[in-house]
Design a protein around this motif. Structure first.
Motif, PDB file in Angstrom:
ATOM      1  N   SER A 101       1.009  -1.204  -0.107  1.00 61.95           N
ATOM      2  CA  SER A 101      -0.020   0.441   0.042  1.00 61.95           C
ATOM      3  C   SER A 101       0.748   1.152   0.116  1.00 61.95           C
ATOM      4  N   ALA A 102       1.859   0.711   0.349  1.00 61.59           N
ATOM      5  CA  ALA A 102       2.627   2.440   1.091  1.00 61.59           C
ATOM      6  C   ALA A 102       3.615   2.411  -0.763  1.00 61.59           C
ATOM      7  N   LEU A 103       3.886   1.738  -1.056  1.00 63.22           N
ATOM      8  CA  LEU A 103       4.763   1.296  -2.215  1.00 63.22           C
ATOM      9  C   LEU A 103       4.708   2.384  -3.471  1.00 63.22           C
ATOM     10  N   PRO A 104       3.602   2.768  -3.840  1.00 62.83           N
ATOM     11  CA  PRO A 104       3.666   3.251  -4.735  1.00 62.83           C
ATOM     12  C   PRO A 104       3.865   5.063  -4.581  1.00 62.83           C
ATOM     13  N   HIS A 105       3.519   5.449  -2.761  1.00 63.58           N
ATOM     14  CA  HIS A 105       3.897   6.554  -2.538  1.00 63.58           C
ATOM     15  C   HIS A 105       5.698   6.703  -2.292  1.00 63.58           C
ATOM     16  N   LEU A 106       5.985   6.099  -1.689  1.00 61.84           N
ATOM     17  CA  LEU A 106       7.262   6.158  -1.509  1.00 61.84           C
ATOM     18  C   LEU A 106       8.017   5.533  -3.234  1.00 61.84           C
ATOM     19  N   VAL A 107       7.799   4.548  -4.087  1.00 62.63           N
ATOM     20  CA  VAL A 107       8.728   5.628  -5.009  1.00 62.63           C
ATOM     21  C   VAL A 107       8.396   6.563  -6.230  1.00 62.63           C
ATOM     22  N   MET A 108       7.632   7.986  -5.504  1.00 62.91           N
ATOM     23  CA  MET A 108       8.145   8.979  -5.564  1.00 62.91           C
ATOM     24  C   MET A 108       9.208   9.892  -5.004  1.00 62.91           C
ATOM     25  N   LEU A 109       9.593   9.029  -4.039  1.00 63.77           N
ATOM     26  CA  LEU A 109       9.956   9.467  -3.381  1.00 63.77           C
ATOM     27  C   LEU A 109      11.767   9.348  -3.156  1.00 63.77           C
ATOM     28  N   ALA A 110      12.086   8.532  -4.005  1.00 69.98           N
ATOM     29  CA  ALA A 110      13.210   7.498  -3.365  1.00 69.98           C
ATOM     30  C   ALA A 110      13.130   6.087  -4.305  1.00 69.98           C
ATOM     31  N   LEU A 133     -10.608  -1.180  -3.518  1.00 69.79           N
ATOM     32  CA  LEU A 133      -9.602  -1.303  -2.458  1.00 69.79           C
ATOM     33  C   LEU A 133     -11.347  -2.422  -1.730  1.00 69.79           C
ATOM     34  N   ILE A 134     -12.082  -2.638  -1.629  1.00 66.63           N
ATOM     35  CA  ILE A 134     -12.984  -3.084  -0.756  1.00 66.63           C
ATOM     36  C   ILE A 134     -13.594  -4.894  -1.455  1.00 66.63           C
ATOM     37  N   ALA A 135     -13.441  -4.787  -2.919  1.00 65.60           N
ATOM     38  CA  ALA A 135     -13.064  -5.819  -3.579  1.00 65.60           C
ATOM     39  C   ALA A 135     -12.328  -6.762  -3.297  1.00 65.60           C
ATOM     40  N   SER A 136     -10.884  -5.539  -2.779  1.00 61.65           N
ATOM     41  CA  SER A 136      -9.836  -6.493  -2.446  1.00 61.65           C
ATOM     42  C   SER A 136      -9.314  -7.219  -0.662  1.00 61.65           C
ATOM     43  N   GLY A 137     -11.438  -6.727  -0.684  1.00 63.80           N
ATOM     44  CA  GLY A 137     -10.413  -7.847   1.388  1.00 63.80           C
ATOM     45  C   GLY A 137     -10.075  -6.904   2.244  1.00 63.80           C
ATOM     46  N   MET A 138     -10.394  -5.385   1.616  1.00 60.67           N
ATOM     47  CA  MET A 138      -9.299  -4.416   3.192  1.00 60.67           C
ATOM     48  C   MET A 138     -10.299  -3.635   3.814  1.00 60.67           C
ATOM     49  N   SER A 139     -10.751  -3.845   5.389  1.00 56.95           N
ATOM     50  CA  SER A 139     -10.918  -3.023   5.700  1.00 56.95           C
ATOM     51  C   SER A 139     -11.396  -1.628   5.334  1.00 56.95           C
ATOM     52  N   ASN A 140     -12.669  -0.391   6.587  1.00 58.08           N
ATOM     53  CA  ASN A 140     -12.255   0.393   6.338  1.00 58.08           C
ATOM     54  C   ASN A 140     -11.328   1.221   6.933  1.00 58.08           C
ATOM     55  N   GLN A 141     -10.991   0.552   8.185  1.00 56.42           N
ATOM     56  CA  GLN A 141      -9.489   0.856   7.993  1.00 56.42           C
ATOM     57  C   GLN A 141      -8.760   1.062   7.534  1.00 56.42           C
ATOM     58  N   GLN A 142      -7.572   0.061   6.820  1.00 51.66           N
ATOM     59  CA  GLN A 142      -7.200  -0.370   5.878  1.00 51.66           C
ATOM     60  C   GLN A 142      -6.989   0.915   4.532  1.00 51.66           C
ATOM     61  N   ILE A 143      -8.267   0.913   4.417  1.00 47.15           N
ATOM     62  CA  ILE A 143      -8.907   1.482   3.325  1.00 47.15           C
ATOM     63  C   ILE A 143      -8.202   3.072   3.486  1.00 47.15           C
ATOM     64  N   ALA A 144      -9.145   3.811   4.392  1.00 45.09           N
ATOM     65  CA  ALA A 144      -8.579   4.922   5.187  1.00 45.09           C
ATOM     66  C   ALA A 144      -7.008   5.144   5.045  1.00 45.09           C
ATOM     67  N   ALA A 145      -6.080   4.166   5.951  1.00 49.44           N
ATOM     68  CA  ALA A 145      -4.472   4.014   5.423  1.00 49.44           C
ATOM     69  C   ALA A 145      -3.913   4.591   4.657  1.00 49.44           C
ATOM     70  N   THR A 146      -4.795   3.260   3.825  1.00 50.20           N
ATOM     71  CA  THR A 146      -3.998   3.615   1.913  1.00 50.20           C
ATOM     72  C   THR A 146      -4.801   4.154   1.554  1.00 50.20           C
ATOM     73  N   CYS A 147      -5.664   5.014   1.818  1.00 53.06           N
ATOM     74  CA  CYS A 147      -6.287   6.958   0.772  1.00 53.06           C
ATOM     75  C   CYS A 147      -5.383   7.814   1.329  1.00 53.06           C
ATOM     76  N   PHE A 148      -5.289   7.745   2.314  1.00 55.30           N
ATOM     77  CA  PHE A 148      -4.672   8.437   3.436  1.00 55.30           C
ATOM     78  C   PHE A 148      -6.241   9.463   3.334  1.00 55.30           C
ATOM     79  N   ILE A 149      -7.455   9.139   4.204  1.00 55.34           N
ATOM     80  CA  ILE A 149      -8.110  10.526   4.407  1.00 55.34           C
ATOM     81  C   ILE A 149      -8.688   9.373   5.627  1.00 55.34           C
ATOM     82  N   SER A 150      -9.617   9.667   6.483  1.00 59.81           N
ATOM     83  CA  SER A 150      -9.866   9.041   7.521  1.00 59.81           C
ATOM     84  C   SER A 150     -10.885   7.775   7.365  1.00 59.81           C
ATOM     85  N   GLU A 151     -11.376   7.517   8.298  1.00 60.56           N
ATOM     86  CA  GLU A 151     -12.488   6.782   8.502  1.00 60.56           C
ATOM     87  C   GLU A 151     -13.654   6.812   7.988  1.00 60.56           C
ATOM     88  N   LYS A 152     -13.960   8.082   8.569  1.00 62.69           N
ATOM     89  CA  LYS A 152     -15.355   8.610   8.455  1.00 62.69           C
ATOM     90  C   LYS A 152     -15.468   8.882   6.827  1.00 62.69           C
TER      91      LYS A 152
END
Length: 228
Positions: free
Chosen positions: A66-75, A172-191
């Motif tokens: 989940s973090a990889l596509p964001h990290l490769v833009m930096l290093a 992301l829902i179809a991949s089986g992620m929970s709301n918490q995981q989706i929030a972390a992946t998209c960098f948005i709040s669970e709400k």
């Protein structure tokens, strides 16, 4: 001569310490930061601007993929992990990883060479990762099927009227992620995730995750509900 700065991201502190010890023994390498999950890795990478990031796949919270596509833009990012599944190896490379090393299959010298080569764009693979990638490429190289799946997905997004963000979250829902995981992946709040999901369910005329996934993946056709 300037030393190569490295950030280590791994959920296991013992693994982090082991990698740091190997890298620290090299005169031209400096471990500038260590992270326990993907979110911390992204924050520290922005702060320290390392020359190379060593990234594990499975970590608590935001995982490596989940973090990889964001990290490769930096290093440049080198996967160093126990995860050896062909699909994960393939996904990591598609997302921009510059190499894939499986623990137990590389020596200290091989790790150092991979780290030195990462900023130069020279990828390194341990045997399991190389064979997994080769197997995945051989078994999943079906252009017609891939085009059909992409077409189906685009058709569904148009039919159901989902926005680009809703399409991302539905995937992301179809991949089986929970709301918490989706929030972390998209960098948005669970709400915010819940608000998106409510709108998605309304558009897909679905009451549950499984029903929404079925409609999104095309196993249930639009206009047909289980309630008459």
């Amino acid at each position: 001569m300037a030393r190569l700065s490295v950030l280590i991201a791994d959920g296991n502190p013992v693994i982090r310490a082991g990698l740091a010890a190997i890298l620290g023994a090299a005169a031209d390498i400096e471990v500038t930061a260590q992270a326990a999950d993907g979110r911390e890795a992204l924050s520290l990478t922005r702060r320290h601007a390392p020359d190379v990031v060593l990234l594990d796949v499975r970590m608590p919270g935001v995982d490596g993929i989940s973090a990889l596509p964001h990290l490769v833009m930096l290093a440049p990012v080198l996967m160093v992990t126990y995860s050896r599944e062909a699909e994960i190896v393939r996904e990591a490379l598609l997302l921009g990883a510059g190499g894939y090393l499986v623990h137990g299959e590389f020596t200290a010298d091989e790790l150092l060479r991979a780290v030195h080569d990462a900023p130069l764009g020279r990828p390194h693979f341990t045997p399991t990762a190389a064979s997994a990638l080769l197997t995945e490429l051989r078994t999943s190289s079906h252009p017609q099927r891939d085009v059909a799946q992409s077409s189906e997905r685009m058709h569904n997004s148009v039919v159901f009227g989902l926005s680009s963000r809703e399409v991302e979250i539905m995937d992301l829902i179809a991949s089986g992620m929970s709301n918490q995981q989706i929030a972390a992946t998209c960098f948005i709040s669970e709400k915010t995730v819940k608000n998106h999901i409510n709108r998605i369910f309304a558009k897909l005329r679905s009451a549950t995750r499984s029903e929404a996934i079925a409609r999104w993946l095309g196993t249930a056709r639009p206009g047909v509900t289980g309630h008459g």
